[in-house]
Enzyme design. Sequence first.
Site, PDB file in Angstrom:
ATOM      1  N   ALA A  35       0.837  -1.203   0.000  1.00  0.00           N
ATOM      2  CA  ALA A  35       0.000   0.000   0.000  1.00  0.00           C
ATOM      3  C   ALA A  35       0.875   1.258   0.000  1.00  0.00           C
ATOM      4  O   ALA A  35       0.598   2.230  -0.720  1.00  0.00           O
ATOM      5  CB  ALA A  35      -0.914  -0.002   1.216  1.00  0.00           C
ATOM      6  N   ASP A  38       2.322   1.700  -3.392  1.00  0.00           N
ATOM      7  CA  ASP A  38       1.311   2.251  -4.303  1.00  0.00           C
ATOM      8  C   ASP A  38       1.122   3.746  -4.089  1.00  0.00           C
ATOM      9  O   ASP A  38       0.924   4.504  -5.038  1.00  0.00           O
ATOM     10  CB  ASP A  38      -0.033   1.542  -4.109  1.00  0.00           C
ATOM     11  N   LYS A 115      22.427 -23.109 -18.191  1.00  0.00           N
ATOM     12  CA  LYS A 115      22.031 -22.555 -19.485  1.00  0.00           C
ATOM     13  C   LYS A 115      20.524 -22.346 -19.393  1.00  0.00           C
ATOM     14  O   LYS A 115      19.753 -23.306 -19.239  1.00  0.00           O
ATOM     15  CB  LYS A 115      22.371 -23.508 -20.617  1.00  0.00           C
ATOM     16  N   GLU A 172      19.257 -13.456 -20.435  1.00  0.00           N
ATOM     17  CA  GLU A 172      18.052 -14.125 -20.900  1.00  0.00           C
ATOM     18  C   GLU A 172      16.820 -13.528 -20.245  1.00  0.00           C
ATOM     19  O   GLU A 172      16.784 -13.358 -19.023  1.00  0.00           O
ATOM     20  CB  GLU A 172      18.057 -15.614 -20.537  1.00  0.00           C
ATOM     21  N   CYS A 428     -14.149 -42.090 -31.540  1.00  0.00           N
ATOM     22  CA  CYS A 428     -15.575 -42.102 -31.279  1.00  0.00           C
ATOM     23  C   CYS A 428     -16.179 -41.093 -32.247  1.00  0.00           C
ATOM     24  O   CYS A 428     -15.789 -39.928 -32.250  1.00  0.00           O
ATOM     25  CB  CYS A 428     -15.877 -41.675 -29.847  1.00  0.00           C
TER      26      CYS A 428
HETATM   27  S1  IVH Z   1      26.939 -16.984 -22.585  1.00  0.00           S
HETATM   28  C1  IVH Z   1      29.158 -16.315 -26.495  1.00  0.00           C
HETATM   29  N1  IVH Z   1      25.577 -18.088 -20.665  1.00  0.00           N
HETATM   30  O1  IVH Z   1      22.370 -19.588 -25.093  1.00  0.00           O
HETATM   31  C2  IVH Z   1      28.574 -16.880 -25.316  1.00  0.00           C
HETATM   32  N2  IVH Z   1      24.572 -17.918 -22.788  1.00  0.00           N
HETATM   33  O2  IVH Z   1      23.371 -21.106 -27.341  1.00  0.00           O
HETATM   34  C3  IVH Z   1      27.455 -16.039 -24.951  1.00  0.00           C
HETATM   35  N3  IVH Z   1      22.284 -18.760 -22.884  1.00  0.00           N
HETATM   36  O3  IVH Z   1      22.115 -16.964 -27.247  1.00  0.00           O
HETATM   37  C4  IVH Z   1      26.450 -16.669 -24.190  1.00  0.00           C
HETATM   38  N4  IVH Z   1      22.168 -19.353 -20.774  1.00  0.00           N
HETATM   39  O4  IVH Z   1      21.451 -16.358 -24.946  1.00  0.00           O
HETATM   40  C5  IVH Z   1      25.591 -17.737 -21.940  1.00  0.00           C
HETATM   41  N5  IVH Z   1      24.458 -18.999 -18.890  1.00  0.00           N
HETATM   42  C6  IVH Z   1      24.483 -18.647 -20.143  1.00  0.00           C
HETATM   43  C7  IVH Z   1      23.376 -18.843 -20.982  1.00  0.00           C
HETATM   44  C8  IVH Z   1      23.460 -18.468 -22.309  1.00  0.00           C
HETATM   45  C9  IVH Z   1      21.514 -19.290 -21.935  1.00  0.00           C
HETATM   46  C10 IVH Z   1      21.872 -18.567 -24.287  1.00  0.00           C
HETATM   47  C11 IVH Z   1      22.439 -17.310 -24.898  1.00  0.00           C
HETATM   48  C12 IVH Z   1      22.848 -17.671 -26.294  1.00  0.00           C
HETATM   49  C13 IVH Z   1      22.525 -19.107 -26.394  1.00  0.00           C
HETATM   50  C14 IVH Z   1      23.652 -19.791 -27.088  1.00  0.00           C
END
Ligand code: IVH
Length: 718
Positions: A35, A38, A115, A172, A428
């Site tokens: 609140a 806001d 990743k 990401e 069916c």
């Molecule tokens: S580093 C040149 N770290 O995977 C290296 N990329 O397959 C730059 N991605 O387009 C990327 N998790 O967007 C890095 N922990 C991570 C990642 C990551 C996801 C994505 C990234 C890239 C793609 C490459």
Amino acid sequence: MTKAQAQERIDVLSVDLERHNQLYYQQAEPEISDAEYDRLFRELEELEQKFPELTSANSPTRRVGGGILEGFDQRAHEVPMLSIDDVFSEAELRQFSQRIAKASSDPVVVTIEPKIDGVAVALHYRKGELDVAVTRGDGATGDVVTENIRTIKGLPLRLGTDAPEWVEIRGEVYMSDADFAQLNQRRDEEGKTPFKNPRNATAGALKLLDTREVARRPLSFIAHGLGGSDGFAPESLQAFREALRAWGLQTNDPVWIAETEEEVISAVAELEVKRHGLGYATDGAVVKVNDTALQSEMGATSRAPRWAAAFKYPAEQKETVLKAITVQVGRTGKLTPVAELEPVFVSGTTVSRATLHNQDEIDRKDVRIGDTVIIEKAGEIIPAVVRVVGEKRPENAVPYNLYEAVGGCCPSCGTPIEKEEGFVAWRCVNFACPAKLASRIRQFASRKALDIDGLGNIVAEKLVERELVKDLLDLYDLSEETLTNLNLGNEEQVRMLGSKNAAKIVSSLADAREKPLSRWLYAIGLPQVGESAAKELARLHRDFRDLASSEALQRLSTFTQKDKKEDDPLLAELNIASEVGPTVAESVSSFFAGELGEAFLKRMETLAIDPQSDNFAPKESTEATSDRPLAGKSIVVTGTLSASRSEIKSQLESLGAKVSGSISKKTDFLLAGEGGGSKRDKAETLQVPILTEDDLAAMVAAEVKEAADLPQQGELFS
Ligand code: IVH
């Protein structure tokens, strides 16, 4: 309040709000109540309204979205956004470790981190403020999505005073599993199609032009790389992480530091377990050289850096026992065998059921009740039976036969099941089978049909499950009270639909009474009658009674391959479009000739619903468009125009044009608004003329001079 005073207060409020935003979303340690937040937010909003010239692009108020964008600009990446080389086995991972060890005479330290399965973007901060956000695109050029990125809660719009002149942070955009589930539930309740997975939902959100809608999509951002900078050069990834954290950006955790090959292997193995508890989708481990000087030395190929590799995790497999096979009747009447399993924990959730697809699949894998089976989650989401463990088969296990298992009848309604030639699935075919009812309600309520606001999948399923609706028109018997109290949850966890949603449904149903015949015809979901067939049928008939006694349809339904509509005087006169052929005619005539059709008409009469055709013109075929200004023209549309794509399309079609999705040599024009990169390029290559809306309007006006009584011209070309 003077302007100077306002500026001072705006600055204080902006800094405070951003700090609280960070505390709430990043640290999960709010200092003030919602609140109070806001209240501060509204104070800032009011000041900005009074002094619009003092509003900054990165004001916290901009996070909620505002305007509608016209399209996305394209922008080249200063430094290309490369990909990462994948490794799929331990052996390949070891090779990678050995290779990087050779890059230096000292031990090479690497980091191991998740990743993330999201959408890559580059965020440019200038003078500490978010300036531009660009998607990865093709790696060289991406879309500018700054306004959409600003809506990400918890993303700092300002990095603070110690930020460099310019820094490009890469990472990401993603959606957490919980946010994704909630978003899909909301979509479902609003009658919209749910997203397939969090990645799709994220990519979809970033492409939206309505920033207010983007703000309603729960996006998050994790930083994982440095694109470029002015005078900011951390020595190592570890140092980079510290800077990110100080700026309030979310770093990619957990992270491991490893020096030896063995340490890398064990870190990757630990992450394999941990990643399922992160609450968002990951599909691998990224191993990166920690020392940034060494990174530069090692360099990159045109595709990917030599100092990083992504280990892709195989789907986790578990052994369990198949206790039974049940048969489900799907929305289309398809019978699907489902494996009922001894519950096991796989890739983060407990799995107790898996689809066996169809009889062929069961035969191929020779799956029998009582078997021990290996299961995994395909694409990390859907449980699947991979194979049977032969040695563990009980002696009395017999081959499974779906037809015999259901005694040749639909388990839902008892009608004999059928298999179409060339198809593997049993079905069916009973149009009124209750198993199909929920999906028929969905079609009835869909936007293109009767547009019943609030009647989504879950509501439809629960109405059927609780036996409140046994036939589509039972929807009109539901009271607002019944709907309000409809339990969308289960017995333990009651979740009522609520009065607001109930009122929405009731009033939409009332509005639907006045909707035209074509929509009703599509809504009731007769087999073979899609949207365009429904339109053509409505062109030929005034109302349902007219359809029920249609001589044209009765004649057409008896046609064989050899018969031609032109040879039948009645049909020739009607000039029926190709959307309505013998199969459609047969479907409609047999429905109205049978008990179901008769009951339908009676019920409609009792309900006093009598939809009328709004395009009744039996003597003028929709195909006979030769006298229209754009007759015979093939047009492709691209970019942002003055109206929605579907509106533009139907206007063009009403002018006689054929609108197609891709450009070829046969395309007459490309109608291009702002943006629309690749189609524009292709049009230029193929020398297809590119017209703006104004060009086209001028052209149509020239053609229209003599033809005064054309169908609706629409606003666009008037
Ligand atoms: S580093 C040149 N770290 O995977 C290296 N990329 O397959 C730059 N991605 O387009 C990327 N998790 O967007 C890095 N922990 C991570 C990642 C990551 C996801 C994505 C990234 C890239 C793609 C490459």
